[in-house]
Design a protein around this motif. Structure first.
Motif, PDB file in Angstrom:
ATOM      1  N   UNK A 264      29.994 -26.291  -3.565  1.00 43.15           N
ATOM      2  CA  UNK A 264      30.783 -26.827  -4.572  1.00 43.15           C
ATOM      3  C   UNK A 264      31.725 -25.967  -5.365  1.00 43.15           C
ATOM      4  N   UNK A 265      30.947 -24.825  -5.877  1.00 44.80           N
ATOM      5  CA  UNK A 265      31.642 -23.904  -6.510  1.00 44.80           C
ATOM      6  C   UNK A 265      32.640 -23.251  -5.595  1.00 44.80           C
ATOM      7  N   UNK A 266      32.402 -22.893  -4.341  1.00 47.23           N
ATOM      8  CA  UNK A 266      33.549 -22.412  -3.306  1.00 47.23           C
ATOM      9  C   UNK A 266      34.670 -23.364  -3.466  1.00 47.23           C
TER      10      UNK A 266
ATOM     11  N   UNK B 284      40.408 -24.867  -4.614  1.00 53.57           N
ATOM     12  CA  UNK B 284      41.049 -25.885  -5.216  1.00 53.57           C
ATOM     13  C   UNK B 284      41.773 -25.455  -6.282  1.00 53.57           C
ATOM     14  N   UNK B 285      41.443 -24.734  -7.208  1.00 51.93           N
ATOM     15  CA  UNK B 285      42.184 -24.046  -8.664  1.00 51.93           C
ATOM     16  C   UNK B 285      43.101 -23.349  -8.091  1.00 51.93           C
ATOM     17  N   UNK B 286      42.724 -22.653  -7.034  1.00 54.82           N
ATOM     18  CA  UNK B 286      43.922 -21.487  -6.635  1.00 54.82           C
ATOM     19  C   UNK B 286      45.005 -22.101  -5.826  1.00 54.82           C
TER      20      UNK B 286
ATOM     21  N   UNK C 143      30.256 -34.787   4.155  1.00 55.30           N
ATOM     22  CA  UNK C 143      28.923 -34.494   4.670  1.00 55.30           C
ATOM     23  C   UNK C 143      28.206 -33.395   4.441  1.00 55.30           C
ATOM     24  N   UNK C 144      28.571 -32.962   3.132  1.00 52.79           N
ATOM     25  CA  UNK C 144      27.902 -31.727   2.661  1.00 52.79           C
ATOM     26  C   UNK C 144      28.327 -30.477   3.411  1.00 52.79           C
TER      27      UNK C 144
ATOM     28  N   UNK D 170      27.859 -16.612  -4.159  1.00 52.97           N
ATOM     29  CA  UNK D 170      27.700 -18.092  -4.656  1.00 52.97           C
ATOM     30  C   UNK D 170      27.514 -18.818  -3.219  1.00 52.97           C
ATOM     31  N   UNK D 171      27.635 -18.575  -2.134  1.00 52.81           N
ATOM     32  CA  UNK D 171      26.994 -19.301  -0.960  1.00 52.81           C
ATOM     33  C   UNK D 171      26.742 -18.338   0.292  1.00 52.81           C
TER      34      UNK D 171
END
Length: 131
Positions: A2-4, A9-11, A36-37, A128-129
């Motif tokens: 989700x953080x990625x 999206x913000x960029x 689907x995650x 983060x991932x």
């Protein structure tokens, strides 16, 4: 994941790198979705980027926002299911004049074995991932 997704999206625009034979290729992209995650991107099968990812699915994404940037390395895996394409196109209505979930061109790919790291000029890198 989700953080990625939120970072990309913000960029609004991120840069996708592929390999074309022995030459790196980079281009701006804007589509990102969670289905689907799994984290997904979208393109057209008629584009060079699609052919490059099919020949060598190792990709890297980079995006910059407000003094931080993300690098995401993954293997791009084509998902030909109608549901995955519909989900992506529902998230990007502006694409629906060029792409249809049931056409022969729309391609969605999920990012397998992804590693994402956020960097900044002032702090240590932060993973983060990871797979």
């Amino acid at each position: 994941m989700q953080e990625v997704y939120d970072f990309l999206k913000k960029c609004n625009t991120y840069y996708l790198a592929t390999v074309d034979g022995d030459q790196a290729r980079v281009r701006p992209f804007g589509t990102v979705d969670i289905f689907e995650n799994k984290l997904y991107i979208q393109t057209g099968k008629v584009k060079n980027v699609s052919r490059q990812m099919q020949a060598n699915p190792k990709i890297e994404i980079c995006a910059f926002n407000g003094g931080e940037w993300i690098r995401l390395s993954a293997t791009a895996v084509r998902d030909d299911r109608l549901e995955a394409k519909q989900h992506m196109l529902a998230a990007y209505p502006s694409l629906q004049d060029r792409y249809k979930a049931d056409d022969d061109n729309t391609e969605v790919l999920y990012l397998k074995d992804a590693t994402a790291t956020v960097y900044s000029f002032t702090g240590e890198p932060r993973v983060i991932l990871k797979p």
